[in-house]
Design a protein around this motif. Structure first.
Motif, PDB file in Angstrom:
ATOM      1  N   ASP A   4      -0.184 -19.728  19.474  1.00 56.39           N
ATOM      2  CA  ASP A   4      -0.916 -19.656  20.738  1.00 56.39           C
ATOM      3  C   ASP A   4       0.027 -19.880  21.929  1.00 56.39           C
ATOM      4  O   ASP A   4      -0.104 -19.222  22.969  1.00 56.39           O
ATOM      5  CB  ASP A   4      -2.044 -20.694  20.762  1.00 56.39           C
ATOM      6  N   HIS A   5       0.951 -20.808  21.755  1.00 58.75           N
ATOM      7  CA  HIS A   5       1.902 -21.105  22.840  1.00 58.75           C
ATOM      8  C   HIS A   5       2.790 -19.900  23.119  1.00 58.75           C
ATOM      9  O   HIS A   5       2.988 -19.512  24.283  1.00 58.75           O
ATOM     10  CB  HIS A   5       2.741 -22.313  22.485  1.00 58.75           C
ATOM     11  N   VAL A   6       3.324 -19.310  22.060  1.00 60.55           N
ATOM     12  CA  VAL A   6       4.213 -18.152  22.217  1.00 60.55           C
ATOM     13  C   VAL A   6       3.442 -16.980  22.832  1.00 60.55           C
ATOM     14  O   VAL A   6       3.927 -16.287  23.725  1.00 60.55           O
ATOM     15  CB  VAL A   6       4.809 -17.749  20.856  1.00 60.55           C
ATOM     16  N   ALA A  54       0.780 -17.134  24.758  1.00 67.37           N
ATOM     17  CA  ALA A  54       0.466 -17.421  26.163  1.00 67.37           C
ATOM     18  C   ALA A  54       1.664 -17.169  27.057  1.00 67.37           C
ATOM     19  O   ALA A  54       1.526 -16.684  28.184  1.00 67.37           O
ATOM     20  CB  ALA A  54      -0.003 -18.858  26.289  1.00 67.37           C
ATOM     21  N   ASN A  55       2.859 -17.508  26.562  1.00 62.80           N
ATOM     22  CA  ASN A  55       4.069 -17.332  27.378  1.00 62.80           C
ATOM     23  C   ASN A  55       4.492 -15.877  27.514  1.00 62.80           C
ATOM     24  O   ASN A  55       5.262 -15.533  28.412  1.00 62.80           O
ATOM     25  CB  ASN A  55       5.222 -18.137  26.777  1.00 62.80           C
ATOM     26  N   LYS A  56       3.994 -15.003  26.642  1.00 61.68           N
ATOM     27  CA  LYS A  56       4.342 -13.590  26.697  1.00 61.68           C
ATOM     28  C   LYS A  56       3.476 -12.842  27.700  1.00 61.68           C
ATOM     29  O   LYS A  56       3.774 -11.710  28.079  1.00 61.68           O
ATOM     30  CB  LYS A  56       4.200 -12.946  25.317  1.00 61.68           C
ATOM     31  N   LYS A  57       2.375 -13.468  28.113  1.00 60.92           N
ATOM     32  CA  LYS A  57       1.454 -12.785  29.029  1.00 60.92           C
ATOM     33  C   LYS A  57       2.030 -12.722  30.442  1.00 60.92           C
ATOM     34  O   LYS A  57       2.752 -13.599  30.865  1.00 60.92           O
ATOM     35  CB  LYS A  57       0.102 -13.517  29.042  1.00 60.92           C
TER      36      LYS A  57
END
Length: 408
Positions: free
Chosen positions: A401-403, A405-408
């Motif tokens: 989920d963290h990865v 979210a950071n790609k958005k």
């Protein structure tokens, strides 16, 4: 955000606590002695049946079934049921009084959601009425059952029947003489995609080829009169109509069943831990050591304070998980369900262990419930998935989920 129970929940909780005060606590030790001294160790004492009738008359029955299962249950949400389940958890055997004990709760949910009308008539209705008990057979001794895809029990179609061969253990409920039906998980197609190989099927206990090999102890306890059995299936034949939903649906059914089951255990463990703390508070006031009550010792006060904090934290997380399940569904709530399944058993083990310590030798004896509830808490660190599996999956999901979210 409101932290008070709703008026509906509080009214039910008041009624339940009154019932516990009037009918459960006064006979708690009597029931334990009846079970311990019963020559027919797997037969439920008559006292339980009497208490069940009282619970029915008090309209405190099938409280666990949510609104989607009406008219079978009380129609409560997970959040509404949580404090009731906690109250019942204060006495290990009391959930059965209200027809809210495992594995029957999970089996009733499965039959309500996935069973045919014939299944409901034959098995669900007697379970809902508290007339029979049931068992859930998933765990196997030969494989790591924490990964359900490892299960080896074979369920093979043969005309209008399925033939079942395999060995299960820790089949909860199967030792009880009133257990009439098992929900069995096995494989129908080993060539299918990994999570589509499993199916679940109904197997009556008296089916030829079913052998209850032995009762299994859990941390030294047989858990009479319910028990956990090792069960052998040798060319067991049941009608093809006994299969739930269809071939390949077993894993999905199990995951749907285990979400509520996991949080129910956590709710009950909050009750166990709170009971342990209450007993500790009474004990340290009564016992004199080094010229003063234990309650005057600084280390004891610090332990009591920490026990309280641990319980409150776990209770809040349990309620938050229940609320998220109600609002968004079990799948969306999977991470917080995993979190509370990690937190609650570990918390209960710590709190109960501290209470035992404050009771001294008596804490390990049959004169107090502490050793039994500790065994229960320790067992739940394994039941419905061991801590390590939940931590592995939760950590994986959080990183993903963290990865993402950071790609958005």
């Amino acid at each position: 955000m409101h932290f008070d129970y709703s008026p509906k929940t509080q009214a039910l909780l008041d009624r339940l606590n009154q019932f516990m005060d009037e009918h459960i606590y006064p006979v708690e030790q009597e029931y334990i002695e009846l079970v311990d001294n019963n020559p027919q160790r797997w037969t439920t004492p008559a006292l339980m049946h009497e208490l069940k009738e009282k619970a029915k008359k008090a309209d405190l029955w099938n409280l666990f079934l949510p609104e989607e299962y009406l008219p079978y249950g009380a129609g409560l949400t997970n959040l509404e049921y949580a404090p009731l389940c906690e109250a019942m958890g204060r006495v290990l055997w009391s959930p059965e009084v209200f027809n809210c004990s495992a594995p029957d709760t999970g089996n009733m949910e499965v039959l309500s959601k996935y069973g045919s009308e014939a299944h409901k008539k034959q098995w669900l209705e007697p379970l809902l009425n508290g007339e029979i008990r049931s068992a859930f057979a998933m765990t196997e001794p030969a494989v790591a059952s924490s990964d359900a895809t490892n299960i080896e029990t074979a369920i093979v179609r043969d005309g209008d029947e399925y033939v079942i061969n395999g060995r299960k253990w820790y089949t909860s409920g199967a030792m009880n003489t009133n257990c009439k039906i098992m929900v069995v998980m096995g494989k129908t197609d080993t060539s299918a995609e990994r999570h589509r190989q499993q199916s679940q099927i109904l197997v009556p206990m008296d089916t030829p080829g079913v052998t209850v090999v032995r009762p299994m102890k859990a941390i030294g306890f047989y858990d009479e009169p319910i028990g956990h059995a090792e069960v052998l299936f040798e060319n067991v034949r049941v009608p093809a109509s006994n299969l739930l939903v269809g071939e390949g649906e077993g894993f999905a059914i199990a995951q749907g069943r285990l979400g509520p089951g996991r949080i129910h255990h956590c709710m009950r463990l909050i009750g166990c831990a709170q009971r342990a703390l209450d007993l500790a508070c009474e004990r340290v006031e009564q016992r004199i050591a080094f010229g003063q009550p234990l309650s005057k010792q600084q280390s004891v006060r610090e332990s009591i304070a920490q026990m309280h904090c641990d319980i409150e934290q776990a209770r809040l997380l349990t309620l938050k998980a229940a609320d998220k399940m109600d609002r968004y569904g079990n799948k969306v709530a999977r991470d917080i369900i995993a979190a509370i399944k990690i937190v609650a058993p570990n918390m209960a083990c710590r709190v109960i262990d501290q209470s035992i310590q404050m009771h001294g030798a008596a804490g390990t004896s049959q004169d107090f419930v502490l050793s039994a509830i500790y065994a229960y808490a320790r067992t739940i660190k394994l039941a419905d998935g061991p801590d390590q599996v939940h931590m592995m999956q939760l950590g994986r999901n959080l990183i993903k989920d963290h990865v993402g979210a950071n790609k958005k």
